[in-house]
Design an enzyme around this catalytic site. Structure first.
Site, PDB file in Angstrom:
ATOM      1  N   GLU A  32       0.821  -1.211   0.000  1.00 49.43           N
ATOM      2  CA  GLU A  32       0.000   0.000   0.000  1.00 49.43           C
ATOM      3  C   GLU A  32       0.856   1.261   0.000  1.00 49.43           C
ATOM      4  OE1 GLU A  32      -3.151   0.378  -0.454  1.00 49.43           O
ATOM      5  OE2 GLU A  32      -3.646  -1.751  -0.466  1.00 49.43           O
ATOM      6  N   TYR A  77       8.684  10.754  -4.420  1.00 44.64           N
ATOM      7  CA  TYR A  77       7.960  11.003  -3.172  1.00 44.64           C
ATOM      8  C   TYR A  77       8.680  10.305  -2.008  1.00 44.64           C
ATOM      9  CZ  TYR A  77       4.316  12.408  -6.452  1.00 44.64           C
ATOM     10  OH  TYR A  77       3.620  13.018  -7.470  1.00 44.64           O
ATOM     11  N   TYR A 113      -7.219   6.032   4.083  1.00 45.59           N
ATOM     12  CA  TYR A 113      -7.326   5.039   3.019  1.00 45.59           C
ATOM     13  C   TYR A 113      -6.424   3.835   3.292  1.00 45.59           C
ATOM     14  CZ  TYR A 113      -6.427   2.624  -1.329  1.00 45.59           C
ATOM     15  OH  TYR A 113      -6.252   1.634  -2.269  1.00 45.59           O
ATOM     16  N   ASP A 131     -10.533   6.262  -2.228  1.00 47.93           N
ATOM     17  CA  ASP A 131      -9.439   6.902  -2.949  1.00 47.93           C
ATOM     18  C   ASP A 131      -9.974   7.412  -4.280  1.00 47.93           C
ATOM     19  OD1 ASP A 131      -9.780   4.603  -4.453  1.00 47.93           O
ATOM     20  OD2 ASP A 131      -7.643   4.130  -4.580  1.00 47.93           O
ATOM     21  N   CYS A 192     -17.802   1.736 -20.749  1.00 49.70           N
ATOM     22  CA  CYS A 192     -19.221   1.770 -20.395  1.00 49.70           C
ATOM     23  C   CYS A 192     -20.034   0.721 -21.155  1.00 49.70           C
ATOM     24  CB  CYS A 192     -19.801   3.154 -20.673  1.00 49.70           C
ATOM     25  SG  CYS A 192     -19.044   4.472 -19.678  1.00 49.70           S
ATOM     26  N   CYS A 195     -19.883  -2.431 -19.170  1.00 50.60           N
ATOM     27  CA  CYS A 195     -19.973  -2.256 -17.715  1.00 50.60           C
ATOM     28  C   CYS A 195     -21.206  -2.969 -17.161  1.00 50.60           C
ATOM     29  CB  CYS A 195     -20.047  -0.772 -17.376  1.00 50.60           C
ATOM     30  SG  CYS A 195     -20.200  -0.459 -15.599  1.00 50.60           S
TER      31      CYS A 195
END
Length: 341
Positions: A32, A77, A113, A131, A192, A195
């Site tokens: 994570e 990061y 999260y 998230d 879509c 979906c």
């Protein structure tokens, strides 16, 4: 309807990821943290390397910060790596990995999260993750236009996700939400037409797929100019570890000429500065090398100075053999500049 359909989709389409074959909270936590701001494929390679080198949390806690930063090199990061190391030491000091959401949130670098993800997957805790993927799926399906980066929006989406979570399958539901947003209900060109939720999707019905979710305001992007001089002196070069309080804390960089413009501005590593004095013989190798961070655009000039006698530098710089540079953790921008050599 929503939850059942989502879980059915996940059973057929969920991603096969190595950390999904374990309930080890250390392995899940590590995945994570690595996957924050990182693509799955790149993150998987780093996760495998971390698990091979430090298979238990005690091993990671016993490593030095330099070793962890070096292993993290290329992921960016870097505060994530420092927090990871600190949290490993917290876990060891506590005697075990915390097994409540509140306990997990006390680990350095763990927010709502990440705590919900670890808690649900490792311990079966009924905590819904929220998230970017979750915001997008819920905003589109339920036609919610409340901005996701407002206090009201965060509260609304968190409560909705929690209400949809089946208490007996929290891990499956959370992973299904992650995967559905990453594979099916993508930010651009969502699928879509295939979906399973298309009949109940409000955004599809009203033609607002591209409008949702809504995000309020835009972050101001700052441009920062940098100058670096690679000083080559009898097979050695000068580098320093970046101090706390700015970008790249704890990572290394070559000589950065000081500039009066940057004094007192932690966000400015240094500003554009043409070499002079002891450094006026420096040769420009790269100019305006662009590197994009979340809130900044960096533009770097890179010089090479070859000398027989070492110039006088501030005390924080050390001289190291050029052949040993790969032992130090450098930001990705510096690695790119070094390639000019």
């Amino acid at each position: 309807m929503f939850t059942t359909t989502l879980l059915d989709w996940f059973a057929l389409n969920g991603r096969d990821l190595p950390w999904r074959h374990t309930h080890d909270p250390y392995a899940i936590w590590l995945s994570e943290i690595i996957l924050q701001q990182t693509r799955i494929q790149q993150g998987m390679d780093y996760w495998l390397r971390f698990m091979q080198r430090w298979p238990q949390v005690e091993d990671l806690a016993a490593a030095t910060e330099d070793e962890v930063l070096h292993m993290w090199q290329g992921l960016g990061y870097y505060s994530r790596a420092r927090n990871l190391h600190t949290a490993a030491q917290q876990i060891v000091a506590n005697g075990k990995f915390p097994d409540t959401v509140d306990g997990i949130k006390k680990l350095k670098g763990v927010g709502d999260y990440t705590a919900a993800a670890i808690g649900s997957i490792a311990f079966g805790l009924p905590a819904a993750v929220v998230d970017g993927n979750v915001y997008r799926v819920l905003a589109r399906h339920y036609g919610i236009d409340t901005p996701i980066n407002t206090t009201q929006g965060k509260k609304l989406f968190t409560e909705l996700a929690q209400s949809l979570l089946p208490s007996d399958q929290p891990a499956e539901f959370n992973q299904a939400m992650m995967d559905f947003g990453a594979i099916q209900c993508t930010p651009v060109s969502p699928k879509c037409d295939t979906c399973p939720l298309q009949e109940t999707c409000e955004a599809l019905r009203t033609g607002r797929i591209s409008e949702l979710p809504v995000k309020e305001r835009k972050l101001k992007i700052q441009t920062v100019r940098l100058t670096y001089i690679y000083i080559r002196c009898n097979g050695k070069t000068a580098i320093r570890k970046r101090p706390a309080g700015g970008i790249w804390q704890g990572l290394w960089e070559p000589f950065a000429p000081p500039s009066p413009m940057s004094e007192g501005k932690a966000n400015h590593p240094n500003n554009t500065h043409v070499p002079s004095g002891d450094f006026k013989g420096a040769v420009l190798l790269r100019k305006d090398v662009k590197h994009v961070l979340t809130h900044r655009i960096l533009l770097a000039d890179f010089y090479l100075l070859e000398v027989q006698e070492p110039p006088t530098l501030p005390d924080e710089y050390i001289w190291v053999d050029e052949s040993d540079l790969d032992r130090y953790a450098f930001p990705r921008l510096i690695q790119i500049l070094f390639e000019s050599l």
